[in-house]
Scaffold this motif. Sequence first.
Motif, PDB file in Angstrom:
ATOM      1  N   ARG A 183       0.803  -1.215   0.000  1.00  0.00           N
ATOM      2  CA  ARG A 183       0.000   0.000   0.000  1.00  0.00           C
ATOM      3  C   ARG A 183       0.845   1.278   0.000  1.00  0.00           C
ATOM      4  O   ARG A 183       0.430   2.284  -0.556  1.00  0.00           O
ATOM      5  CB  ARG A 183      -0.926   0.007   1.220  1.00  0.00           C
ATOM      6  N   TRP A 184       1.995   1.266   0.662  1.00  0.00           N
ATOM      7  CA  TRP A 184       2.757   2.512   0.764  1.00  0.00           C
ATOM      8  C   TRP A 184       3.696   2.725  -0.424  1.00  0.00           C
ATOM      9  O   TRP A 184       4.500   3.622  -0.440  1.00  0.00           O
ATOM     10  CB  TRP A 184       3.543   2.564   2.074  1.00  0.00           C
ATOM     11  N   GLN A 185       3.555   1.861  -1.446  1.00  0.00           N
ATOM     12  CA  GLN A 185       4.299   2.036  -2.700  1.00  0.00           C
ATOM     13  C   GLN A 185       3.310   2.307  -3.831  1.00  0.00           C
ATOM     14  O   GLN A 185       2.113   2.069  -3.694  1.00  0.00           O
ATOM     15  CB  GLN A 185       5.109   0.785  -3.034  1.00  0.00           C
ATOM     16  N   ASN A 186       3.823   2.745  -4.950  1.00  0.00           N
ATOM     17  CA  ASN A 186       2.988   2.947  -6.132  1.00  0.00           C
ATOM     18  C   ASN A 186       3.430   2.049  -7.278  1.00  0.00           C
ATOM     19  O   ASN A 186       3.201   2.368  -8.440  1.00  0.00           O
ATOM     20  CB  ASN A 186       3.055   4.420  -6.576  1.00  0.00           C
ATOM     21  N   LEU A 187       4.051   0.931  -6.966  1.00  0.00           N
ATOM     22  CA  LEU A 187       4.538   0.025  -7.998  1.00  0.00           C
ATOM     23  C   LEU A 187       3.395  -0.841  -8.526  1.00  0.00           C
ATOM     24  O   LEU A 187       2.510  -1.252  -7.776  1.00  0.00           O
ATOM     25  CB  LEU A 187       5.640  -0.872  -7.434  1.00  0.00           C
ATOM     26  N   LEU A 188       3.435  -1.153  -9.810  1.00  0.00           N
ATOM     27  CA  LEU A 188       2.389  -1.933 -10.451  1.00  0.00           C
ATOM     28  C   LEU A 188       2.782  -3.390 -10.663  1.00  0.00           C
ATOM     29  O   LEU A 188       1.944  -4.201 -11.047  1.00  0.00           O
ATOM     30  CB  LEU A 188       2.025  -1.309 -11.800  1.00  0.00           C
ATOM     31  N   ILE A 189       4.043  -3.733 -10.454  1.00  0.00           N
ATOM     32  CA  ILE A 189       4.540  -5.075 -10.754  1.00  0.00           C
ATOM     33  C   ILE A 189       4.833  -5.832  -9.458  1.00  0.00           C
ATOM     34  O   ILE A 189       5.525  -5.339  -8.572  1.00  0.00           O
ATOM     35  CB  ILE A 189       5.812  -5.016 -11.623  1.00  0.00           C
TER      36      ILE A 189
END
Length: 372
Positions: free
Chosen positions: A65-71
Amino acid sequence: MLKRIYIDNFRGLVNFELNFDSINLFLGGNGSGKSTVFESLRKIQAFLTIHCDAGEVFKSSDCTRWQNLLIQRFELEVSGNGGNYKYELAIEHYTQHNCYVQHERLYFNNQLLLNIENGKGQLVRDDNSSLSEFPFPTSHSAILLLIESGNTKLKWFQNRIKRLIIVQIIPINMKNGSRQEEIELDWRMENFVSWYRYITHDKDKLPELIDSLKKIIDGFIGFRFEKISEEYVILKLQFLTSKDEKEVIEYRLSELSDGQKALFALYSFLYCTQSQDYTLCIDEPENFLALPEIQPWLVQLYDFCSEQKLQALLISHHPELINYLLASPVGYWFERQSNAPVRVKKISHEMAENTGLPISELIARGWLYEPA
């Protein structure tokens, strides 16, 4: 044997890596990530063994949740079949409810067997011939779809992944019967009887199982299947009314206590999977059981794992289980602060040398690891 797992961008697991022994004990507070490792294994297993779309297994809500990574990235290493396998999977989420396989790879002894990347595939058969640059759907596992492609190493790997038993025993969920045999056991044990019908095809396994249950469940003497309809059978457990009398009473699973059902499941795992290259992943096996009931099972599990007949990954908070298993260096301490990645440290007895207390007591007092 399962040797290693790598997980990135799955809930609290970020750039997370763990190596496994023949028996492994996961310790740590609630929310520290222990069960999340089991959940990731369940998702990988489902993707490799069930005909389902990637979006049905991997959800964008499971991204950290605290990241914005899609992979999301996953890796497994497994030993067996005369060598070592390495599996790599990357899932990319492009909307809230949709994802695709960015890449999927399988290696055997560092030699590439399968590579699927951005919808194009490469496969090496047993005779070393290869299929290169063929189009491939990005919604399903290539291993699942290419299982009959002429590469027996792919098939061995998938069968080994099927032999991951990942469960939390909830006795009330165990149904009395089943309509068909099932190779894979549900996480919550609903289909235990269906799985038990499958696993007991090997009749040589049953005498040891029955003998062990006779010693631990008072009055137990055996079990049988009863056909209720053309498709449905129920499992009945048989008990003597007393040691002196010969009258036999039969009970369905739902008529047993939660503890009796848990014991039946735990001992079935031991004696019906030993020497078959299984990995047991059990979340808190001590639930519903008293110490005299869990201790004999624990001793037998430890012996089987030491003899390389089984592999076990256990999550526990039980002091007896902790102290017994930590006689060998098999413990891993999970810790996590709010909105921070899970971190794991291997437990050693050096931590307890200066206190004279068992490790379970250090855990209970919060002294095993002081917060950084």
